[in-house]
Design an enzyme around this catalytic site. Sequence first.
Site, mmCIF file in Angstrom:
data_model
loop_
_atom_site.group_PDB
_atom_site.id
_atom_site.type_symbol
_atom_site.label_atom_id
_atom_site.label_comp_id
_atom_site.label_asym_id
_atom_site.label_seq_id
_atom_site.Cartn_x
_atom_site.Cartn_y
_atom_site.Cartn_z
ATOM 1 N N ARG A 198 -6.674 0.849 13.201
ATOM 2 C CA ARG A 198 -5.336 1.331 12.847
ATOM 3 C C ARG A 198 -5.479 2.392 11.762
ATOM 4 O O ARG A 198 -6.511 2.476 11.078
ATOM 5 C CB ARG A 198 -4.444 0.184 12.335
ATOM 6 C CG ARG A 198 -4.904 -0.444 11.034
ATOM 7 C CD ARG A 198 -3.814 -1.287 10.389
ATOM 8 N NE ARG A 198 -4.296 -2.032 9.242
ATOM 9 C CZ ARG A 198 -4.479 -1.514 8.024
ATOM 10 N NH1 ARG A 198 -4.230 -0.234 7.801
ATOM 11 N NH2 ARG A 198 -4.915 -2.263 7.029
ATOM 12 N N ASN A 227 -10.169 5.119 2.985
ATOM 13 C CA ASN A 227 -9.045 4.981 2.063
ATOM 14 C C ASN A 227 -8.866 6.251 1.243
ATOM 15 O O ASN A 227 -9.719 7.140 1.217
ATOM 16 C CB ASN A 227 -9.280 3.801 1.116
ATOM 17 C CG ASN A 227 -8.255 2.695 1.296
ATOM 18 O OD1 ASN A 227 -7.049 2.946 1.248
ATOM 19 N ND2 ASN A 227 -8.723 1.480 1.532
ATOM 20 N N GLU A 265 0.849 -1.197 0.000
ATOM 21 C CA GLU A 265 0.000 0.000 0.000
ATOM 22 C C GLU A 265 0.880 1.241 0.000
ATOM 23 O O GLU A 265 2.100 1.175 0.091
ATOM 24 C CB GLU A 265 -0.904 0.026 1.246
ATOM 25 C CG GLU A 265 -2.358 -0.327 1.005
ATOM 26 C CD GLU A 265 -3.151 0.783 0.330
ATOM 27 O OE1 GLU A 265 -2.547 1.776 -0.130
ATOM 28 O OE2 GLU A 265 -4.381 0.661 0.260
ATOM 29 N N ASP A 317 -10.131 1.685 -3.698
ATOM 30 C CA ASP A 317 -9.035 1.713 -2.730
ATOM 31 C C ASP A 317 -8.269 3.018 -2.894
ATOM 32 O O ASP A 317 -8.860 4.087 -2.984
ATOM 33 C CB ASP A 317 -8.153 0.477 -2.924
ATOM 34 C CG ASP A 317 -7.394 0.080 -1.664
ATOM 35 O OD1 ASP A 317 -6.854 0.968 -0.991
ATOM 36 O OD2 ASP A 317 -7.319 -1.118 -1.358
ATOM 37 N N ASN A 341 -4.785 3.973 8.093
ATOM 38 C CA ASN A 341 -4.800 3.210 6.847
ATOM 39 C C ASN A 341 -4.293 3.948 5.627
ATOM 40 O O ASN A 341 -3.599 3.365 4.820
ATOM 41 C CB ASN A 341 -6.216 2.703 6.553
ATOM 42 C CG ASN A 341 -6.236 1.711 5.411
ATOM 43 O OD1 ASN A 341 -5.450 0.775 5.410
ATOM 44 N ND2 ASN A 341 -7.111 1.921 4.442
#
Length: 296
Positions: A107, A154, A22, A203, A109
């Site tokens: 968490r 995202n 990522e 995403d 991201n």
Amino acid sequence: MSVEVFPLRAEVAVPCGCVLGEGAIWDQRTGTLFWVDINEGALWSWRPQGGEEAVSRPLGERVGFVLLTPDPDVVMLGLKSGLARFDLSSGTRTALLSPESDLPGNRLNDGTAAPDGSIYFGSLNESDRQPSGHFYHWTGERLSRFGESTVTTNGPAVDPARGRLYATDTSRRRVCHYPIGQGGSLGERRDYVTFGPEDGHPDGMAVDAEGHVWICHFGGGRITRFDPDGEPVLVVPMPTPQVTKLAFGGPDLDTIYVTTAARDLDREIDPMAGHVFKVAAGIRGLPAQFCRVGLG
């Protein structure tokens, strides 16, 4: 409107086999591509023109994103524990902000730096069940929350020419945008793109120099370029389905580097999963902005 299919194939740039690659970002000053492997808790870097091997730095906890700062030797990390400054040379890490210390199942991201140096970022619920993820804006002095709570946030991305912030609600398969006001404050949310079940989940994303938005399809095996009105104009097929983030790089910012994930995939069936790919897009992107908060 017809949608063009990009004619050139994506090539493997770095055969890194990340579990959950990522956060691709390009440092134009040094010609370095950075990305993260979230599940492995690793920060990766690679200089295509230097003939060097890619470098993986273990961080000891999950990491969702990396941002550049005015100092090429210092980056900002979005960790499970919060935001931290990281010195690439010494490995020194300095914790700065823990926005969700009361949410141990969350968490950080994905994130992006704005032209004014502030940060937009988001969080997610690690069990993929509870809508406890949030979007944030941090100015260094003030932390504010925006948008709806959701399972997975995202892709914050900024279009500086139009004064827009794009944000992805991956769980609900939609991308919205907000007008950016004074001090980075955000106006009314507007719908931009909605994915169908056959498209996978939206995403990470990036805005190009023409104000078009490139969105990765996690589970959809492609990247789509949308015009500012949200109409698809170009599809870039990818050789593996879990496409996570892209960054414009290269000397002219006209190559896209793409991170992917191998999570829950059989590597014998899909040996490409988790690699970093490159595509000679021939369309210029925007240089990455620098994070200027939390630097001391």
